[in-house]
Design a protein around this motif. Sequence first.
Motif, PDB file in Angstrom:
ATOM      1  N   LEU A 103      19.164 -28.624 -60.055  1.00 32.92           N
ATOM      2  CA  LEU A 103      19.082 -28.868 -58.617  1.00 32.92           C
ATOM      3  C   LEU A 103      19.079 -27.511 -57.934  1.00 32.92           C
ATOM      4  O   LEU A 103      20.084 -26.799 -57.933  1.00 32.92           O
ATOM      5  N   LEU A 104      17.926 -27.160 -57.386  1.00 31.24           N
ATOM      6  CA  LEU A 104      17.747 -25.850 -56.777  1.00 31.24           C
ATOM      7  C   LEU A 104      17.729 -25.974 -55.257  1.00 31.24           C
ATOM      8  O   LEU A 104      17.608 -27.073 -54.714  1.00 31.24           O
ATOM      9  N   PRO A 105      17.830 -24.844 -54.575  1.00 32.20           N
ATOM     10  CA  PRO A 105      17.775 -24.878 -53.111  1.00 32.20           C
ATOM     11  C   PRO A 105      16.496 -25.541 -52.599  1.00 32.20           C
ATOM     12  O   PRO A 105      15.494 -25.626 -53.312  1.00 32.20           O
ATOM     13  N   ARG A 106      16.544 -25.986 -51.380  1.00 31.30           N
ATOM     14  CA  ARG A 106      15.418 -26.632 -50.685  1.00 31.30           C
ATOM     15  C   ARG A 106      15.015 -27.955 -51.337  1.00 31.30           C
ATOM     16  O   ARG A 106      13.865 -28.361 -51.280  1.00 31.30           O
ATOM     17  N   GLY A 107      15.948 -28.598 -51.995  1.00 30.41           N
ATOM     18  CA  GLY A 107      15.688 -29.916 -52.555  1.00 30.41           C
ATOM     19  C   GLY A 107      14.822 -29.943 -53.798  1.00 30.41           C
ATOM     20  O   GLY A 107      14.325 -31.004 -54.178  1.00 30.41           O
ATOM     21  N   VAL A 108      14.641 -28.811 -54.434  1.00 28.70           N
ATOM     22  CA  VAL A 108      13.830 -28.757 -55.663  1.00 28.70           C
ATOM     23  C   VAL A 108      14.633 -29.356 -56.805  1.00 28.70           C
ATOM     24  O   VAL A 108      15.773 -28.971 -57.047  1.00 28.70           O
ATOM     25  N   ARG A 109      14.024 -30.334 -57.467  1.00 31.23           N
ATOM     26  CA  ARG A 109      14.671 -31.011 -58.593  1.00 31.23           C
ATOM     27  C   ARG A 109      13.795 -30.851 -59.825  1.00 31.23           C
ATOM     28  O   ARG A 109      12.634 -31.248 -59.830  1.00 31.23           O
ATOM     29  N   ILE A 110      14.366 -30.268 -60.867  1.00 31.28           N
ATOM     30  CA  ILE A 110      13.609 -29.972 -62.084  1.00 31.28           C
ATOM     31  C   ILE A 110      14.262 -30.671 -63.270  1.00 31.28           C
ATOM     32  O   ILE A 110      15.457 -30.532 -63.500  1.00 31.28           O
ATOM     33  N   VAL A 111      13.450 -31.407 -63.998  1.00 29.38           N
ATOM     34  CA  VAL A 111      13.890 -32.088 -65.212  1.00 29.38           C
ATOM     35  C   VAL A 111      13.375 -31.301 -66.406  1.00 29.38           C
ATOM     36  O   VAL A 111      12.188 -30.955 -66.471  1.00 29.38           O
TER      37      VAL A 111
ATOM     38  N   ARG B 243       2.804 -45.993 -78.864  1.00 24.60           N
ATOM     39  CA  ARG B 243       3.722 -46.726 -77.998  1.00 24.60           C
ATOM     40  C   ARG B 243       4.787 -45.794 -77.439  1.00 24.60           C
ATOM     41  O   ARG B 243       5.050 -45.779 -76.220  1.00 24.60           O
ATOM     42  N   LEU B 244       5.402 -44.981 -78.287  1.00 24.02           N
ATOM     43  CA  LEU B 244       6.431 -44.056 -77.819  1.00 24.02           C
ATOM     44  C   LEU B 244       5.840 -42.979 -76.911  1.00 24.02           C
ATOM     45  O   LEU B 244       6.448 -42.599 -75.907  1.00 24.02           O
ATOM     46  N   TYR B 245       4.661 -42.492 -77.266  1.00 27.37           N
ATOM     47  CA  TYR B 245       4.012 -41.488 -76.428  1.00 27.37           C
ATOM     48  C   TYR B 245       3.720 -42.073 -75.045  1.00 27.37           C
ATOM     49  O   TYR B 245       3.984 -41.431 -74.018  1.00 27.37           O
ATOM     50  N   SER B 246       3.208 -43.284 -75.004  1.00 26.50           N
ATOM     51  CA  SER B 246       2.908 -43.932 -73.722  1.00 26.50           C
ATOM     52  C   SER B 246       4.163 -44.103 -72.880  1.00 26.50           C
ATOM     53  O   SER B 246       4.137 -43.898 -71.662  1.00 26.50           O
ATOM     54  N   LYS B 247       5.254 -44.473 -73.515  1.00 23.90           N
ATOM     55  CA  LYS B 247       6.522 -44.623 -72.798  1.00 23.90           C
ATOM     56  C   LYS B 247       6.956 -43.279 -72.206  1.00 23.90           C
ATOM     57  O   LYS B 247       7.390 -43.212 -71.050  1.00 23.90           O
ATOM     58  N   MET B 248       6.819 -42.212 -72.980  1.00 24.85           N
ATOM     59  CA  MET B 248       7.228 -40.887 -72.542  1.00 24.85           C
ATOM     60  C   MET B 248       6.404 -40.436 -71.335  1.00 24.85           C
ATOM     61  O   MET B 248       6.962 -39.974 -70.334  1.00 24.85           O
ATOM     62  N   VAL B 249       5.096 -40.576 -71.394  1.00 28.76           N
ATOM     63  CA  VAL B 249       4.271 -40.112 -70.276  1.00 28.76           C
ATOM     64  C   VAL B 249       4.440 -41.013 -69.056  1.00 28.76           C
ATOM     65  O   VAL B 249       4.359 -40.541 -67.921  1.00 28.76           O
ATOM     66  N   SER B 250       4.733 -42.288 -69.269  1.00 25.21           N
ATOM     67  CA  SER B 250       5.017 -43.185 -68.152  1.00 25.21           C
ATOM     68  C   SER B 250       6.287 -42.756 -67.416  1.00 25.21           C
ATOM     69  O   SER B 250       6.338 -42.732 -66.183  1.00 25.21           O
ATOM     70  N   GLU B 251       7.310 -42.381 -68.172  1.00 23.96           N
ATOM     71  CA  GLU B 251       8.556 -41.891 -67.565  1.00 23.96           C
ATOM     72  C   GLU B 251       8.308 -40.592 -66.807  1.00 23.96           C
ATOM     73  O   GLU B 251       8.867 -40.391 -65.717  1.00 23.96           O
ATOM     74  N   ASP B 252       7.467 -39.715 -67.345  1.00 21.79           N
ATOM     75  CA  ASP B 252       7.116 -38.477 -66.635  1.00 21.79           C
ATOM     76  C   ASP B 252       6.456 -38.787 -65.295  1.00 21.79           C
ATOM     77  O   ASP B 252       6.803 -38.202 -64.271  1.00 21.79           O
ATOM     78  N   ARG B 253       5.501 -39.692 -65.296  1.00 22.29           N
ATOM     79  CA  ARG B 253       4.817 -40.056 -64.047  1.00 22.29           C
ATOM     80  C   ARG B 253       5.797 -40.597 -63.026  1.00 22.29           C
ATOM     81  O   ARG B 253       5.759 -40.227 -61.847  1.00 22.29           O
ATOM     82  N   SER B 254       6.693 -41.452 -63.477  1.00 25.79           N
ATOM     83  CA  SER B 254       7.684 -42.033 -62.574  1.00 25.79           C
ATOM     84  C   SER B 254       8.564 -40.958 -61.945  1.00 25.79           C
ATOM     85  O   SER B 254       8.819 -40.967 -60.735  1.00 25.79           O
ATOM     86  N   LEU B 255       9.041 -40.018 -62.763  1.00 26.28           N
ATOM     87  CA  LEU B 255       9.864 -38.930 -62.236  1.00 26.28           C
ATOM     88  C   LEU B 255       9.081 -38.068 -61.249  1.00 26.28           C
ATOM     89  O   LEU B 255       9.605 -37.679 -60.205  1.00 26.28           O
TER      90      LEU B 255
ATOM     91  N   LEU C 119       6.540 -38.930 -59.367  1.00 35.55           N
ATOM     92  CA  LEU C 119       6.358 -39.674 -58.124  1.00 35.55           C
ATOM     93  C   LEU C 119       7.626 -39.688 -57.276  1.00 35.55           C
ATOM     94  O   LEU C 119       7.562 -39.836 -56.058  1.00 35.55           O
ATOM     95  N   LYS C 120       8.775 -39.508 -57.913  1.00 37.82           N
ATOM     96  CA  LYS C 120      10.048 -39.449 -57.197  1.00 37.82           C
ATOM     97  C   LYS C 120      10.394 -38.032 -56.753  1.00 37.82           C
ATOM     98  O   LYS C 120      11.466 -37.780 -56.215  1.00 37.82           O
ATOM     99  N   GLY C 121       9.481 -37.071 -56.996  1.00 40.01           N
ATOM    100  CA  GLY C 121       9.666 -35.717 -56.512  1.00 40.01           C
ATOM    101  C   GLY C 121      10.258 -34.723 -57.488  1.00 40.01           C
ATOM    102  O   GLY C 121      10.593 -33.605 -57.104  1.00 40.01           O
ATOM    103  N   TYR C 122      10.387 -35.104 -58.746  1.00 40.21           N
ATOM    104  CA  TYR C 122      10.913 -34.193 -59.755  1.00 40.21           C
ATOM    105  C   TYR C 122       9.775 -33.407 -60.398  1.00 40.21           C
ATOM    106  O   TYR C 122       8.682 -33.933 -60.600  1.00 40.21           O
TER     107      TYR C 122
END
Length: 80
Positions: free
Chosen positions: A6-14, A32-44, A46-49
């Motif tokens: 959690l960095l200044p100015r609301g920057v969130r890095i995973v 299947r596992l690869y698809s799950k992983m990239v889906s989770e990345d997209r979701s994060l 889209l939430k600004g991470y």
Amino acid sequence: MDFLLLLPRGVRIVVEVDGQQHYAEGDVASPRLYSKMVSEDRSLRLKGYQVYRFGGHELGLSTAPAMLHDFFGQLIERQH
């Protein structure tokens, strides 16, 4: 997520460290596992991470400390 910065100015890095269990079932690559992983990345994202992944293999190399030093140096520099 393995690490959240959690960095200044609301920057969130995973930061994710991916071992074989993230992309394979046993010794066989798993779409299947690869698809799950990239889906989770997209979701994060889209939430600004910002999401950065490291392979477990590369972190075990003798060059890992220098690579991580360079990566985090560049990452912090981008935030200024």
